[in-house]
Design an enzyme around this catalytic site. Structure first.
Site, PDB file in Angstrom:
ATOM      1  CG  ASP A 294      -1.971   0.842   1.107  1.00 37.53           C
ATOM      2  OD1 ASP A 294      -2.936   0.965   0.029  1.00 37.53           O
ATOM      3  OD2 ASP A 294      -2.652   1.867   2.288  1.00 37.53           O
ATOM      4  CD  GLU A 341      -2.134   2.035  -3.114  1.00 38.07           C
ATOM      5  OE1 GLU A 341      -2.374   3.227  -4.452  1.00 38.07           O
ATOM      6  OE2 GLU A 341      -1.554   3.002  -2.039  1.00 38.07           O
ATOM      7  CG  ASP A 394      -8.848   3.500   0.387  1.00 38.60           C
ATOM      8  OD1 ASP A 394      -9.263   3.350   1.902  1.00 38.60           O
ATOM      9  OD2 ASP A 394      -7.901   3.573   1.024  1.00 38.60           O
TER      10      ASP A 394
END
Length: 495
Positions: A294, A341, A394
């Site tokens: 991430d 990501e 998200d």
């Protein structure tokens, strides 16, 4: 690198259905794996599995190494002989997660199980437990950290007595002995977590399904990681962060996101050969087959915000470790099965770092519309070395996202697909599967065509997140057949 076309589903174990108040590694998890197999999927992506702190976010945990005991299946603990049937039976809500109720019940039962284990378990099981303890380098620090947090009513480690906050050896020894029972309970929970997850992952792997884990770039300040390694972070002489992590204003927030995580002292990390990061990724590669990192762009440059700021607006970009870190990781661990990501403000330098090590990036279809035909998230601009998603944890669900668009924006989306409305969610799902991207991963909520009520997280909003759970009938044969047909049509069935 040539990769086989694959597809899969994004679903965190906490969202699995079942009667225990929260998803677990029990029968409901195996039913989901069976669903993946029947529907021709070969990837199961999850969120971080760590023990969540305040706010219940899997991206803010008490440890980058430990597991979340709330995911332990109590029926399996009963089968081990450590719980009685009435102790393993739960009557908590199956609709959304009530974290407080789940914690009170499940952690209480796991304490009971630990007591029975230490008092009554046969020697062979105890030997297995002690082998786990001896072979898990981070375990004692973590178990002591949690036991101390309970002893001091949950306050941050910096507010513990100075001798403990500073990890003076005499204080560590004294409290390790004083809190021996509580420490043993924590180690038992981690042992059960590790055993159950290993069994579930093996079940998935036998069916040809690889697990995609999630590694947050930063760790929580109030964590065993920072308490045990303060020299690896930018802290002042009192142990308080000087600067913290975030991202500048973007698609999700006009004031950016002030995450508040302490920032790494990369100079000291490099001086120690990036040993902490090597240990962290080695641990994750034991838990997962692939790892999504991430906020990958933070390795090239990260957004540094002074500790006293109220928002992330007044930050600055600071150079990260770059290729030095990934050379060290590759030299120590070999091939790095990483997904980067790379969303947000991405520079040519970030792209070059990702491409240098052959990490696939991410394409989000919900980001594809509204800025013209050059938008890199539009399917006709995809490249093979990437993972395409309809949305992530998200994002709103695709149904909710489309519903929130203005009429003109909806018209543009429908024109791209040459449709006049209806079935837009599955049109997006099929578009992801049809992409040239090596991997396509679909949130379970989109397979179920759920509205915004099925959303997992709203960035920047403190409450109400992470509690969504699948309905009991989610993994139907009808849905598996529908997904399998689309998967075969677009050439993503496993060999």
């Amino acid at each position: 690198m040539v990769r086989q076309r694959k597809s899969g589903v994004l679903l965190h174990p906490s969202s699995l259905p079942g009667a225990g108040g929260i998803g677990s590694f029990g029968e409901e998890a195996r039913r989901f794996v069976d669903f993946l197999h029947k529907s021709g999927q070969s990837l199961w992506q999850i969120l971080p599995l760590g023990p969540t702190a305040y706010g219940n976010s899997p991206y803010s945990c008490y440890s980058a190494f430990a597991g979340n005991p709330l995911l332990v299946n109590l029926e399996a603990v009963q089968d081990d002989g450590d719980l009685l049937p009435q102790e393993a039976r739960t009557v908590l809500s199956s609709e959304r997660i009530d974290f407080q109720a789940v914690e009170e019940y499940k952690l209480g039962r796991l304490r009971d199980a630990a007591a029975r284990f230490f008092a009554e378990a046969p020697q062979k099981r105890k030997e297995e437990f002690w082998q786990f303890c001896d072979g898990t380098f981070w375990l004692h620090d973590f178990a002591l950290f949690i036991a101390l947090k309970e002893e001091f009513k949950g306050v941050s480690w910096k507010d513990w007595p100075d001798a403990l906050a500073n990890r003076e050896p005499a204080a560590l020894s004294f409290w390790s002995e004083k809190l021996g029972t509580a420490i043993g309970e924590q180690k038992y929970q981690q042992w059960q977590f590790a055993r159950q997850w290993k069994k579930l992952k093996s079940y998935a792997n036998v069916l040809g399904i690889s697990v995609v884990g999630d590694l947050p770039i930063f760790v929580a300040y109030d964590s065993a990681d920072v308490w045990a390694n303060p020299h690896l972070f930018h802290l002042d002489e009192k142990g308080v962060p000087i600067v913290v992590a975030g991202v500048p204003p973007d698609y999700f927030s006009k004031t950016g996101q002030l995450w508040g995580n302490p920032l790494y002292n990369w100079e000291k990390m490099a001086h120690e050969g990036y040993g902490w990061w090597i240990a962290r990724l080695r641990n994750d590669l034991c838990l997962y087959d692939m790892v999504r990192i991430d906020h990958f762009r933070g390795f090239e440059a990260f957004w540094e915000v002074p500790m006293w700021e109220k928002t992330a607006v007044n930050g600055r970009w600071v150079k990260g470790p770059g290729e030095g870190l990934f050379h060290a990781l590759r030299n120590a661990l070999g091939n790095l099965p990483i997904i980067a990501e790379d969303l947000g403000i991405i520079t040519p330098e970030v792209e070059a770092l990702r491409e240098q090590f052959g990490f696939p990036g991410m394409k989000i279809l919900q980001f594809a519309f509204g800025s013209g035909p050059e938008n890199p998230y539009l399917p006709h601009n995809h490249v093979r070395s990437c993972v395409v998603y309809t949305g992530t944890h998200d994002n709103d669900t695709t149904a909710g996202w489309f519903e929130s668009l203005k009429a003109k924006e909806q018209k543009n989306v429908l024109a791209y697909f040459d449709r006049d409305g209806g079935d837009i969610v599955w049109q997006m799902v099929k578009c992801a599967l049809a992409s040239v991207a090596d991997y396509a991963i679909i949130p379970m909520q989109d397979l179920l065509e759920l509205p915004s009520s099925g959303r997992m997280n709203v960035p920047g909003v403190a409450g109400g997140n992470w509690s969504w759970r699948c309905p009991a009938d989610a993994f139907s044969g009808r849905l598996a057949a529908k997904l399998a047909r689309a998967t075969e049509l677009y050439g993503r069935l496993p060999d």
